[in-house]
Design a protein around this motif. Structure first.
Motif, PDB file in Angstrom:
ATOM      1  N   GLN A  88       0.853  -1.187   0.000  1.00  0.00           N
ATOM      2  CA  GLN A  88       0.000   0.000   0.000  1.00  0.00           C
ATOM      3  C   GLN A  88       0.895   1.245   0.000  1.00  0.00           C
ATOM      4  OE1 GLN A  88      -2.894   0.120   3.126  1.00  0.00           O
ATOM      5  NE2 GLN A  88      -3.576   2.198   2.648  1.00  0.00           N
ATOM      6  N   ARG A 192      -0.770   4.834   4.033  1.00  0.00           N
ATOM      7  CA  ARG A 192      -1.465   3.949   4.967  1.00  0.00           C
ATOM      8  C   ARG A 192      -2.307   4.746   5.965  1.00  0.00           C
ATOM      9  NH1 ARG A 192       2.272  -1.372   6.179  1.00  0.00           N
ATOM     10  NH2 ARG A 192       2.653  -1.867   3.983  1.00  0.00           N
ATOM     11  N   GLY A 195      -5.206   6.139   3.895  1.00  0.00           N
ATOM     12  CA  GLY A 195      -6.028   5.134   3.245  1.00  0.00           C
ATOM     13  C   GLY A 195      -5.927   5.115   1.731  1.00  0.00           C
ATOM     14  N   LYS A 198      -4.512   1.444  -1.832  1.00  0.00           N
ATOM     15  CA  LYS A 198      -4.817   0.057  -1.486  1.00  0.00           C
ATOM     16  C   LYS A 198      -4.783  -0.868  -2.703  1.00  0.00           C
ATOM     17  CE  LYS A 198      -7.614   1.204   2.571  1.00  0.00           C
ATOM     18  NZ  LYS A 198      -8.945   1.132   3.209  1.00  0.00           N
TER      19      LYS A 198
END
Length: 425
Positions: A88, A192, A195, A198
């Motif tokens: 990520q 991370r 968010g 991903k």
């Protein structure tokens, strides 16, 4: 004389006259006010650019432009993504790593911004990253183009301060790797926390497949830097080898550079080279005049009297360079300031190669700080957004690089360990 030159330069800046013209006009007025023959101006302008190492600048610029159109950039992106793209935030880290690899040949941060940004900014946005973050990341990562050798500012510093360009090149690896790794760690943590990223693993090639299609591109920095440190050719000759290699790969092997593209590539390279050489010519005359006026000696005496400790000297220099880099183009700042500051640094016991790394890393920050950050303008052009949209996103990146700069400043082995290993005194 020096006061007249300073006033002239400030007035020109206030009137938004270009830096090169401002410096040149101030220097000519300085020659006139000192009652020296005007022929001196022409002589010093010619002398400042009549240096063999400067021939490397147009060739490295041309090599970078050939790489941009020859398919090398895309293959380097896929290779970098195969290494760090599986986590990520990996796509953002890919941007940094690709710029590190591309920097090992191009020598130009602006060329790196256009070549890599045209591929990765749209890719980052497609994967859900904010557009202004993608542009800020690209502008910051491209700064590595002048820190990791070969580097045009290193060539300029070497010529101006009479320091070995080969030693500067090998010294640039430590600071370049430090900044690159720090940026990659930061963007992975940031992704991370926020968010983002991903799905960065989507479309990632296996390492073997990516290496197979990129190995010729990856061989380029190996040939260039290996040839320099192996004593096969000089840094200037290496720039010609870089052009030849990029031409062969782009035209005959990858076949992504058409013969019809060469005219535009040569024109773009010639214009970029002319701008830099014009700055060098005028800054060379300016440097000669302020040296003749005794400014370096006066600054050295002032610093020696007020800053007794080398640590405080380096802190003061860093603060001054950070502000100067915001307003003066990196090449011009190096050519003007290196002859003034390097003798003072040597008096304080600072190695001129180490001091060169401090200057280059610090002034490279000016490429990503408003109001005159050239990387910002390039990244905004690629991303098609206005400058004000990315300024806020730059602050964390600037803080990361400032932290690295402090480590580079006060831990000389970062710059000098490899130099001392390769160039045994």
């Amino acid at each position: 004389m020096s006061l007249t030159m300073l006033i002239t330069m400030i007035v020109c800046f206030a009137l938004s006259i270009s830096i090169a013209v401002s410096i040149g006009l101030a220097s000519v007025i300085g020659v006139y006010s000192s009652n020296a023959p005007m022929l001196l101006a022409a002589k010093e302008i010619f002398t400042s650019i009549n240096k063999f190492p400067l021939a490397a600048i147009p060739f490295f610029i041309l090599a970078g432009n050939l790489m941009e159109t020859g398919g090398i950039s895309q293959r380097l992106v896929e290779f970098a993504k195969s290494i760090v793209g599986g986590v990520q935030g990996g796509l953002a880290a890919t941007c940094v790593l690709t710029c590190m690899i591309f920097a090992a040949v191009s020598g130009s941060s602006v060329a790196t911004t256009f070549a890599i940004g045209a591929i990765l900014i749209p890719a980052l946005v497609k994967h859900g990253y904010p557009l202004n973050f993608a542009a800020a990341l690209q502008a910051t990562s491209a700064e590595l183009g002048v820190i990791i050798p070969p580097s045009i500012p290193m060539i300029l510093y070497g010529v101006s301060a009479e320091v070995s360009i080969g030693e500067l090149f090998i010294a640039g690896f430590g600071p370049g790797l430090l900044i690159g790794v720090a940026l990659m760690v930061f963007v992975i943590i940031w992704a991370r926390v926020k968010g983002y990223g991903k799905n960065d693993h989507v479309g990632k090639m296996s390492f073997g497949a990516a290496f197979k299609q990129a190995w010729l591109a990856l061989l380029m920095p190996v040939i260039i830097l290996g040839g320099i440190y192996g004593g096969v050719f000089t840094p200037t000759e290496a720039s010609v080898v870089a052009v030849f290699y990029a031409f062969i790969i782009g035209v005959f092997i990858y076949r992504e550079t058409r013969w019809s593209d060469l005219g535009a590539i040569l024109r773009k390279s010639a214009l970029s080279s002319a701008v830099i050489m014009f700055i060098i010519a005028n800054a060379g005359l300016f440097s000669f005049m302020i040296t003749r006026a005794g400014v370096p000696d006066a600054i050295g005496a002032f610093l020696a009297e007020n800053l007794q400790n080398p640590m405080f000297f380096l802190l003061g220099v860093n603060a001054a360079l950070f502000v100067i880099g915001m307003f003066i183009e990196t090449s011009a700042a190096i050519i003007v300031l290196a002859p003034i500051l390097v003798p003072v640094a040597i008096k304080f016991g600072v190695d001129p190669v180490h001091f060169g790394m401090i200057m280059i890393v610090n002034l490279a920050l000016g490429m990503i700080t408003p109001p005159f950050g050239v990387n910002l303008f390039a990244a905004c052009t690629v991303a098609r957004i206005s400058l004000d949209k990315i300024v806020g996103r730059l602050i964390p990146f600037i803080l990361v690089i400032l932290g690295c700069l402090l480590l580079i400043t006060y831990f000389p082995p970062l710059s000098l360990y490899l130099r001392d290993l390769v160039f045994v005194k």
